[in-house]
Design a protein around this motif. Structure first.
Motif: not given
Length: 304
Positions: A167-169, A156-159, A56-59
């Motif tokens: 969105t991250p991905h 996917l990028r983590t910045q 739930a917390r992991n974007k």
């Protein structure tokens, strides 16, 4: 900030020598074995409840909400068009060799999701394709002709992104041309024309976008009169803007692709000349040109 936090944790736990051992004194296989054991022990502490709470917390792990059928139909239409124009579709692994994004490019490894077994999550298909081309070239299975590749990947990028719509991905469409210098900037002119032409077709024929244009940004040592960016057809709506002497990513020139929808301009593509294959093959005669198009953004803007 993240660097300071990392330094603080290492200092607080007196881990300086431990980190040095992990980074410099263990070979890849030994490091992988240790880390696999570490994560195996961490996972054994998890329960179904903690797993759901962390999800739930992991974007980074949430699905992208979209009309998947339409998205895949657009992908197939693009691939068919690209293949008909000589851009070979290539299906990449979801992971790349560790360092693919940062060793020959200028990307910070901290913006890439580093994984175990000497890999990283795919963050830029152009880097992975450059590595694949160089490997084939090293094996001497490629001739002297220019190779044109195409790929549509969810990367996917983590910045952290300031734009709430990012969105991250996300899905990107990449064009990559790799070959040899044949003199008189022939490679540069021919591949620039190819990539701009097919990018225009994709926008018009797949996504129904009629208003678009390209900006060519000369790099260090080049300007609007450079032979590599002259004699391009006026029908492709190309303009040459002021040189960017501060850019350390592209060389020779950079390309920006922009579309206009309801009088709003969106920058939808970015590319240019890169020296990655020169570095990988230690050969100054190698040439590489790329174009990355925001496939997911195009899909969202035109999904009506």
């Amino acid at each position: 900030m993240k660097k300071n936090i990392s330094t603080h944790i290492i200092s607080r736990l007196d881990l300086q020598s431990f980190v040095s051992v992990l980074a410099r004194e263990l070979n890849g296989s030994e490091l992988n074995t240790v880390l696999l054991d570490v994560f195996n022990k961490r996972v054994q502490q998890e329960t179904a409840s903690t797993l759901l709470n962390k999800y739930a917390r992991n974007k980074l792990v949430k699905p992208f909400e979209t009309d998947v059928i339409k998205l895949k139909e657009n992908e197939l239409s693009c691939y068919k068009l690209l293949a008909s124009k000589g851009f070979e579709p290539i299906e990449l692994s979801p992971v790349a060799q560790l360092g693919t994004s940062s060793v020959v490019a200028t990307v910070d490894q901290k913006k890439v999701l580093t994984a175990l077994r000497n890999t990283e999550v795919q963050a830029d298909p152009t880097n992975a394709i450059a590595l694949h081309y160089a490997w084939l070239k090293k094996k001497r299975v490629l001739g002297k002709t220019t190779r044109n590749y195409s790929n549509i990947s969810r990367i996917l990028r983590t910045q952290a992104f300031s734009n709430p719509h990012f969105t991250p991905h996300f899905s990107v469409l990449c064009l990559v041309s790799c070959g040899r210098d044949t003199g008189s900037f022939n490679f540069e002119r021919e591949e620039l024309l190819k990539q701009i032409s097919i990018s225009s077709q994709i926008c018009k024929e797949v996504f129904g976008i009629q208003q678009l244009y390209f900006e060519i940004i000369p790099g260090k040592g080049y300007d609007s009169l450079s032979p590599m960016i002259t004699d391009l057809p006026d029908s492709l709506a190309i303009s040459v803007v002021e040189p960017d002497n501060s850019n350390n990513y592209y060389y020779g020139f950079r390309i920006k692709m922009k579309i206009v929808l309801d009088d709003v301009v969106y920058e939808i593509g970015d590319g240019g000349l890169l020296d990655w294959t020169q570095q990988l093959l230690a050969n100054k005669k190698e040439r590489m040109m790329t174009m990355g198009i925001g496939f997911q953004i195009l899909h969202q803007l035109t999904a009506k």
